[in-house]
Motif scaffolding. Structure first.
Motif, short mmCIF file in Angstrom:
data_model
loop_
_atom_site.label_atom_id
_atom_site.label_comp_id
_atom_site.label_asym_id
_atom_site.label_seq_id
_atom_site.Cartn_x
_atom_site.Cartn_y
_atom_site.Cartn_z
N ALA A 173 0.84 -1.19 0.00
CA ALA A 173 0.00 0.00 0.00
C ALA A 173 0.88 1.25 0.00
N TYR A 174 0.45 2.24 -0.80
CA TYR A 174 1.18 3.50 -0.91
C TYR A 174 0.18 4.65 -1.00
N PHE A 175 0.66 5.86 -0.73
CA PHE A 175 -0.12 7.06 -1.01
C PHE A 175 0.06 7.41 -2.48
N TYR A 176 -1.05 7.71 -3.17
CA TYR A 176 -1.00 8.12 -4.57
C TYR A 176 -1.87 9.36 -4.79
N HIS A 189 0.97 9.55 -9.38
CA HIS A 189 2.21 9.89 -8.68
C HIS A 189 2.18 9.28 -7.28
N ARG A 190 3.18 8.48 -6.98
CA ARG A 190 3.28 7.92 -5.64
C ARG A 190 3.94 8.95 -4.73
N LEU A 191 3.35 9.16 -3.56
CA LEU A 191 3.88 10.13 -2.60
C LEU A 191 4.76 9.46 -1.57
N PHE A 234 -6.78 11.82 -4.18
CA PHE A 234 -5.72 11.30 -3.31
C PHE A 234 -6.19 9.94 -2.82
N SER A 235 -5.28 8.95 -2.82
CA SER A 235 -5.71 7.59 -2.51
C SER A 235 -4.63 6.82 -1.74
N ASN A 281 -8.12 -0.03 -4.34
CA ASN A 281 -8.19 1.30 -3.74
C ASN A 281 -8.68 1.15 -2.30
N PHE A 282 -7.81 1.42 -1.33
CA PHE A 282 -8.19 1.28 0.08
C PHE A 282 -9.01 2.47 0.59
N GLY A 283 -9.04 3.54 -0.18
CA GLY A 283 -9.78 4.73 0.22
C GLY A 283 -9.24 5.94 -0.52
#
Length: 265
Positions: A28-31, A44-46, A80-81, A90-92
């Motif tokens: 899992a990553y922030f995107y 874009h991965r944050l 933002f995901s 997509n976890f949210g």
């Protein structure tokens, strides 16, 4: 709940099972992205709140701040995901509307009063920061302080504000000096109705300005746990850093205003 500057996300009470032992959470990553729906395709991965690019750890009701990639602002993204790469899940997500009214520094009135108290238009930089351009005061009163409080006018029930060096001693003489003041503790501009110079010993108003009731300014960098690194060199970039402890801010006025000008344009 997420608040945002144009290049920063501030999340309060973030909760995620990412980083747990379960296999379906391992990537899992922030995107962020500008596609119709969240995905890691063309997005874009944050980096996380610590600046790391690895898999997200577990979060339990935490406040975090994330930065968008260099050259990107919220005007460039639609969502933002938290996204799982392994299973394309997509976890949210949070949708960023085109009509979003970005909070930004706001100019209000200028000081004008007795003992030569005066200034140019004051800038409410954020929820806890005031920039006072060309502040003037003759330094002759025995107990003048920067002062805020509820309601339209100053009173003895107000709150003393430290000067630009963090001191609460009687104000010295100022001759058209640009200064930065920080509201103490958890106090914000949303809690007050005025700002001015007040003689605490003799309860005299030397000059004040109203704080508008409805004002759309961002959360303070102190609230976010970061602070701009002020650098006047034209060849060096100003970047957010962890908030310093103390320090002399008497010469930060122009640098801080320039930093926020870049951040909100």
């Amino acid at each position: 709940m997420w608040k945002s500057l144009t290049r920063l996300f501030y999340g309060r009470g973030v909760y995620s099972q990412a980083g747990s032992s379960s296999d379906d959470h391992r990537t899992a990553y922030f995107y962020v992205g500008n596609t119709r729906a969240p995905s890691n395709k063309g997005a874009h991965r944050l980096r996380d709140e610590r600046g790391r690019s690895g898999v997200l750890r577990k979060y339990r009701n935490e406040d975090i701040t994330l930065s968008l990639p260099e050259g990107k602002t919220l005007r460039d993204v639609r969502w933002f995901s938290v996204w799982c790469d392994d299973f394309s899940v997509n976890f949210g997500d949070v949708v960023i509307p085109n009509s979003l009214d970005f909070p930004r520094p706001t100019k209000i009135g200028q000081l004008a009063g007795i003992h030569d108290v005066g200034s140019d238009q004051i800038v409410i930089v954020d929820a806890q920061t005031l920039l006072i351009p060309n502040f003037n005061y003759d330094g002759e009163a025995p107990d003048a302080k920067f002062w805020v409080g509820r309601g339209a006018k100053p009173s003895p029930q107000g709150i003393r504000i430290p000067d630009e060096n963090g001191k609460e001693t009687p104000l010295r003489r100022y001759d058209k000096k640009t200064i930065v003041l920080t509201l103490p503790g958890d106090l914000t501009v949303f809690d007050i109705g005025h700002f001015g110079v007040w003689c605490e010993a003799f309860t005299v108003d030397f000059g004040h300005v109203r704080i508008p009731d409805q004002i759309n300014v961002p959360p303070s960098l102190k609230m976010l746990g970061i602070s701009p690194q002020v650098n006047t060199s034209k060849n060096k970039r100003r970047t957010p850093t962890r908030a310093p402890q103390g320090g002399d801010k008497s010469d930060e006025g122009e640098g801080l205003l320039g930093y926020f000008g870049q951040l909100f344009n």
